[in-house]
Design a protein around this motif. Sequence first.
Motif, PDB file in Angstrom:
ATOM      1  N   GLU A  24      56.486  33.918 -12.642  1.00  0.00           N
ATOM      2  CA  GLU A  24      56.322  35.025 -13.581  1.00  0.00           C
ATOM      3  C   GLU A  24      56.157  34.513 -15.011  1.00  0.00           C
ATOM      4  OE1 GLU A  24      59.802  37.363 -13.018  1.00  0.00           O
ATOM      5  OE2 GLU A  24      59.232  38.040 -11.013  1.00  0.00           O
ATOM      6  N   ASN A  25      55.270  35.192 -15.731  1.00  0.00           N
ATOM      7  CA  ASN A  25      55.084  34.926 -17.160  1.00  0.00           C
ATOM      8  C   ASN A  25      54.881  33.435 -17.426  1.00  0.00           C
ATOM      9  OD1 ASN A  25      54.877  35.629 -19.877  1.00  0.00           O
ATOM     10  ND2 ASN A  25      57.077  35.472 -20.225  1.00  0.00           N
ATOM     11  N   THR A  50      54.004  43.099  -6.108  1.00  0.00           N
ATOM     12  CA  THR A  50      53.549  42.335  -7.258  1.00  0.00           C
ATOM     13  C   THR A  50      52.035  42.484  -7.354  1.00  0.00           C
ATOM     14  OG1 THR A  50      53.702  40.191  -8.376  1.00  0.00           O
ATOM     15  CG2 THR A  50      53.140  40.144  -6.054  1.00  0.00           C
ATOM     16  N   LYS A  75      62.467  39.302  -4.585  1.00  0.00           N
ATOM     17  CA  LYS A  75      61.120  39.755  -4.923  1.00  0.00           C
ATOM     18  C   LYS A  75      60.071  39.362  -3.886  1.00  0.00           C
ATOM     19  CE  LYS A  75      62.051  38.217  -9.093  1.00  0.00           C
ATOM     20  NZ  LYS A  75      62.057  37.848 -10.523  1.00  0.00           N
ATOM     21  N   ASN A 102      51.207  36.298 -14.525  1.00  0.00           N
ATOM     22  CA  ASN A 102      51.898  35.675 -13.408  1.00  0.00           C
ATOM     23  C   ASN A 102      50.934  34.751 -12.687  1.00  0.00           C
ATOM     24  OD1 ASN A 102      54.080  37.251 -14.059  1.00  0.00           O
ATOM     25  ND2 ASN A 102      53.924  38.596 -12.281  1.00  0.00           N
ATOM     26  N   GLY A 157      60.580  33.908 -10.587  1.00  0.00           N
ATOM     27  CA  GLY A 157      59.528  34.087  -9.587  1.00  0.00           C
ATOM     28  C   GLY A 157      60.114  34.100  -8.203  1.00  0.00           C
TER      29      GLY A 157
END
Length: 454
Positions: free
Chosen positions: A429-430, A181, A176, A408, A135
Amino acid sequence: MKSIRRGQHLITLMMLAFLIGMGVLIYKLQTEAAFYFSHSSKVTLGCVYDRNGDVLFDPDADKDTYGAKHFIDVGNFIGDNTKQMTNTLVAQNKEMLTNYSFMLGAQEDGDASIHTTLDHDVNRLVYDAFGSKNGCAVAYNYVTGEIYVCLSKPSINILNHYTDIESLEEGSMLCKVFYPTVPGSTQKILTTIAALETMGTEKLSKKEYECTGSYKNRSGDIIKCHEESGHGTQNITQAFANSCNPFYAQLVEDISFPLFSIRRVYQRLGYNVNDSGETTLNVNGIESFTASTTLTDSRDFETQWGCMGQGKTLVSPLQLMVWQSAIANTDGKMTTPYLIDHATRVNGDVTAAAVTERSAPMFEVETAEEIRRIMLQNGTENYAELLPGTSVGVKSGTAQVGSDKRENSLLTGFVDDPDFPVAFCVVIENRKSGEVSTSQITAKLLQNLKESLK
């Protein structure tokens, strides 16, 4: 006689043009030589430092000097001088680090350097707080624009010199924070702002819609709520805190909230709506993705879903964070983020000193005050653990991404404290139930940063 005078005038003009040309040449050599020499192997580069003097980049770094993972949390953000990564602080500002000047030439022991606003100790603590999850996280001073925390997992250990490049996880070589996103329900901040701008505080506060767990919109599509049994009758403050999808679907359909007004407010906030053209946002040369969405029909599932942060809506975590400044400062103006506090030339002279910049108003003061109130109430009632004893305005979000609909988790907001004016955005994330949460990471970020800045 006249021809002699004309010749004298011509010679004078030629001499003047020559002198002007020489002046321009000398100026360009003085100001641009460092840029060209920054790409020469014969010129040394200086270091990049955090706000406390800790090294974030050293061209001569090795594991014996710094430890094996000293740069792991900033590898894909600060970068290095290898040209493997281009959208990084070093790559975009390499000329500032060049130990060369037109007057002095190349200097092995020059003082060229960049001094940033980042807090490396806190940055690393937040990076480690992600544990096994990937993340990103970013935080800045919403009054001045100073970035304190910026990291992205997975990252790259620049001390490995790319010997492990084939085994790196996807996304290791980009930060990121600056890339798109799916925002999930954090998008409801912007949709609420658009509704306030269109209807006004009083009218929107009186709007109530029923949530039974799902809603069939005017096109016959079903908008589901994460609360299967429904939330009952909701007003805007309740629906915001509960992330109630049926409420927002009905709000987008409301005749008092025409689609053109949503588009207009989104565009004012910096969105590329329906390919309307891009605006740019960058941090000291690091390019950030421009928020984008597609809104075609307020009765359509995809448009309603887009206003709730799904569909074709994409935003960078950086942009989610900086919008908080326009709310927290209660004037609708965004504070531009920056990382470079100042730089020093090869001779030690200070240059590139940071200046705080604000945008034009993106929404009205009354709108800023109301969305601020809504976010602070949500923070007080649901996120008191983030920074005990201090009010924090908050919005969470869950975003479905990919064909497998993995989820997310996002959290964005601001601290309501004039002595600690910090806005933030955290993305995991995930994420699955029982794993580290955005609240836990944000709490670590805020509490450690507050202690560090004392």
